[in-house]
Scaffold this active site. Structure first.
Site, short mmCIF file in Angstrom:
data_model
loop_
_atom_site.label_atom_id
_atom_site.label_comp_id
_atom_site.label_asym_id
_atom_site.label_seq_id
_atom_site.Cartn_x
_atom_site.Cartn_y
_atom_site.Cartn_z
N LYS A 66 -6.41 -7.82 -5.78
CA LYS A 66 -7.61 -7.72 -5.23
C LYS A 66 -8.83 -7.04 -6.33
O LYS A 66 -9.88 -7.20 -6.27
CB LYS A 66 -7.84 -7.12 -3.94
CG LYS A 66 -7.18 -8.30 -2.68
CD LYS A 66 -7.28 -7.95 -1.42
CE LYS A 66 -6.57 -9.12 -0.66
NZ LYS A 66 -6.45 -8.41 0.69
N GLY A 130 -7.42 -0.71 1.34
CA GLY A 130 -8.37 -1.87 1.08
C GLY A 130 -8.74 -2.44 2.34
O GLY A 130 -9.98 -2.73 2.54
N ALA A 131 -7.76 -2.91 3.16
CA ALA A 131 -8.17 -3.76 4.50
C ALA A 131 -9.15 -2.56 5.28
O ALA A 131 -10.09 -3.29 5.95
CB ALA A 131 -6.91 -3.96 5.24
N GLY A 243 -2.04 -9.53 12.86
CA GLY A 243 -2.79 -9.95 12.03
C GLY A 243 -3.15 -11.69 11.70
O GLY A 243 -3.89 -12.01 10.84
P1 NDP Z 1 -3.40 -0.28 1.08
O1 NDP Z 1 -2.08 -0.23 0.15
O2 NDP Z 1 -4.65 -0.55 0.51
O3 NDP Z 1 -3.36 0.96 2.07
C1 NDP Z 1 -2.36 1.47 2.74
C2 NDP Z 1 -2.73 2.48 3.75
O4 NDP Z 1 -1.79 2.82 4.52
C3 NDP Z 1 -3.40 3.76 3.48
O5 NDP Z 1 -4.25 4.30 4.30
C4 NDP Z 1 -1.90 4.61 3.42
O6 NDP Z 1 -2.22 5.85 3.72
C5 NDP Z 1 -1.31 4.04 4.76
N1 NDP Z 1 0.01 4.36 4.83
C6 NDP Z 1 0.82 3.69 4.31
N2 NDP Z 1 2.21 4.19 4.60
C7 NDP Z 1 1.93 5.03 5.86
C8 NDP Z 1 2.80 5.55 6.50
N3 NDP Z 1 4.07 5.65 6.63
N4 NDP Z 1 2.12 6.19 7.64
C9 NDP Z 1 0.89 6.42 7.79
N5 NDP Z 1 -0.10 5.79 6.95
C10 NDP Z 1 0.50 5.03 5.87
O7 NDP Z 1 -2.87 -1.54 2.16
P2 NDP Z 1 -3.99 -2.62 2.51
O8 NDP Z 1 -5.10 -1.78 3.19
O9 NDP Z 1 -4.25 -3.60 1.48
O10 NDP Z 1 -3.12 -3.20 3.79
C11 NDP Z 1 -3.02 -2.66 5.30
C12 NDP Z 1 -2.38 -3.37 6.17
O11 NDP Z 1 -3.31 -4.39 6.40
C13 NDP Z 1 -0.98 -3.89 5.65
O12 NDP Z 1 -0.05 -4.20 6.52
C14 NDP Z 1 -1.19 -5.45 5.17
O13 NDP Z 1 -0.45 -6.39 5.47
C15 NDP Z 1 -2.50 -5.79 6.34
N6 NDP Z 1 -3.46 -6.93 5.69
C16 NDP Z 1 -3.39 -7.95 6.64
C17 NDP Z 1 -4.54 -8.91 6.35
C18 NDP Z 1 -4.56 -9.94 7.33
O14 NDP Z 1 -5.24 -11.11 6.63
N7 NDP Z 1 -3.90 -10.12 8.34
C19 NDP Z 1 -5.27 -8.93 5.21
C20 NDP Z 1 -5.17 -7.61 4.33
C21 NDP Z 1 -4.14 -6.60 4.76
P3 NDP Z 1 -2.49 6.92 2.41
O15 NDP Z 1 -3.76 6.68 2.02
O16 NDP Z 1 -2.26 8.22 2.95
O17 NDP Z 1 -1.49 6.40 1.43
#
Ligand code: NDP
Length: 277
Positions: A66, A130-131, A243
């Site tokens: 992305k 990102g989301a 989602g």
């Molecule tokens: P990113 O990798 O950009 O961000 C991940 C986020 O999750 C960060 O805020 C990270 O925190 C946090 N995180 C990861 N592991 C943990 C944990 N064990 N405990 C607490 N926080 C955690 O991911 P995206 O934003 O791209 O995706 C996020 C979710 O949204 C995913 O599940 C994805 O599948 C879903 N999604 C769904 C879509 C849909 O169309 N339904 C479209 C896009 C995404 P930190 O900053 O501390 O690392």
């Protein structure tokens, strides 16, 4: 002539986008072809260049490309600028236009499909990746009473709060908090925009965030009852969602952007729904 579209990602096998777009094309009588492209890591530009040379009209982008797609574009919508990422590109001659429909798709699913208003509500956004970034402005447009952004890495939540304050058109209250500060707080709508569920993990939140009438929304899809949804359910929450609707609605936004006709999403949502039990 059949117009070519595709989704690019790595991995890509799991992608439901070809099914969704071909279903939209059939219901709206659009003559398109929509394929999956496995983009080699580090090879986004070359792969998309090739697709455009072969007549590609537009492309959806999924992880991990992305940000590459955002860089690749010559023109970017405000939603893409704010997210710093693109999930759809449109090709018109030499011009490449970037969009990001994840946030509008999410809000449309919640407000239009699930009939939960965000206006004047207390909203909790877990995650600042990102989301979450893409959802920020669409959330603010709905004018919640309070938007709390909570993230494991607090500085990223604080950055989103700064962006929200800069772009705010209404008087919303926006806070950035660590998960530990949520104990004792309750919300009307709770979004899990962390990627914890993809590894079957639970963000370290207190069950007090849930009320019986709250909506608990898991952005991940097709995972069934994730640890986040399990916690919500065991806390007495009746309204659970994942989602799948967001996925279908962002696809419908891209489809209408490309084709000028808005498809109905109810059939694909029904067909892709995995029961939450
Ligand atoms: P990113 O990798 O950009 O961000 C991940 C986020 O999750 C960060 O805020 C990270 O925190 C946090 N995180 C990861 N592991 C943990 C944990 N064990 N405990 C607490 N926080 C955690 O991911 P995206 O934003 O791209 O995706 C996020 C979710 O949204 C995913 O599940 C994805 O599948 C879903 N999604 C769904 C879509 C849909 O169309 N339904 C479209 C896009 C995404 P930190 O900053 O501390 O690392």
């Amino acid at each position: 002539m059949t117009d070519k579209y595709a989704v690019i990602g790595n991995p890509i096998d799991f992608s439901k986008s070809p099914f969704i777009h071909m279903s939209f094309a059939s219901s709206t009588q659009q003559d398109i072809e929509y394929t999956k492209i496995l983009g080699p890591l580090g090879g986004f530009k070359e792969t998309v260049d090739q697709f455009r040379k072969a007549g590609g009209r537009g492309i959806n982008i999924t992880a991990p490309f992305k940000l590459d797609a955002f860089q690749y574009a010559s023109k970017r919508s405000p939603a893409a600028e704010l997210a710093g990422a693109a999930n759809a590109l449109s090709f018109a001659g030499d011009e490449v236009i970037a969009e990001n429909f994840d946030g509008v798709g999410l809000v449309r699913d919640v407000v239009h499909n699930l009939k939960h208003q965000l206006k004047d509500k207390r909203v909790l956004l877990l995650g600042a990746g990102g989301a979450a970034r893409g959802a920020l402005l669409p959330f603010l447009y709905e004018a919640p009473e309070l938007l709390v952004i909570a993230n494991r890495t607090l500085s990223k939540a604080q950055e989103l709060k700064r962006i929200a304050e800069k772009n705010q058109t209404q008087q919303n209250q926006v806070s950035a908090l660590p998960f530990s500060a949520l104990a004792g707080m309750q919300f009307d709508v709770i979004f899990n925009a962390t990627s914890a569920s993809l590894r079957n993990e639970l963000p370290a939140i207190s069950a007090t965030v849930f009320g019986a009438e709250s909506l608990a929304y898991e952005l991940a899809y097709a995972k069934g009852l994730t640890p986040f949804l399990q916690l919500a359910k065991s806390s007495g929450v009746k309204h659970l969602a994942d989602g799948v609707g967001m996925l279908a609605e962002q696809a419908a936004e891209a489809f209408s952007w490309w084709r000028g006709v808005r498809p109905d999403t109810s059939k694909v949502i029904r067909e892709l729904t995995v029961p939450l039990n």
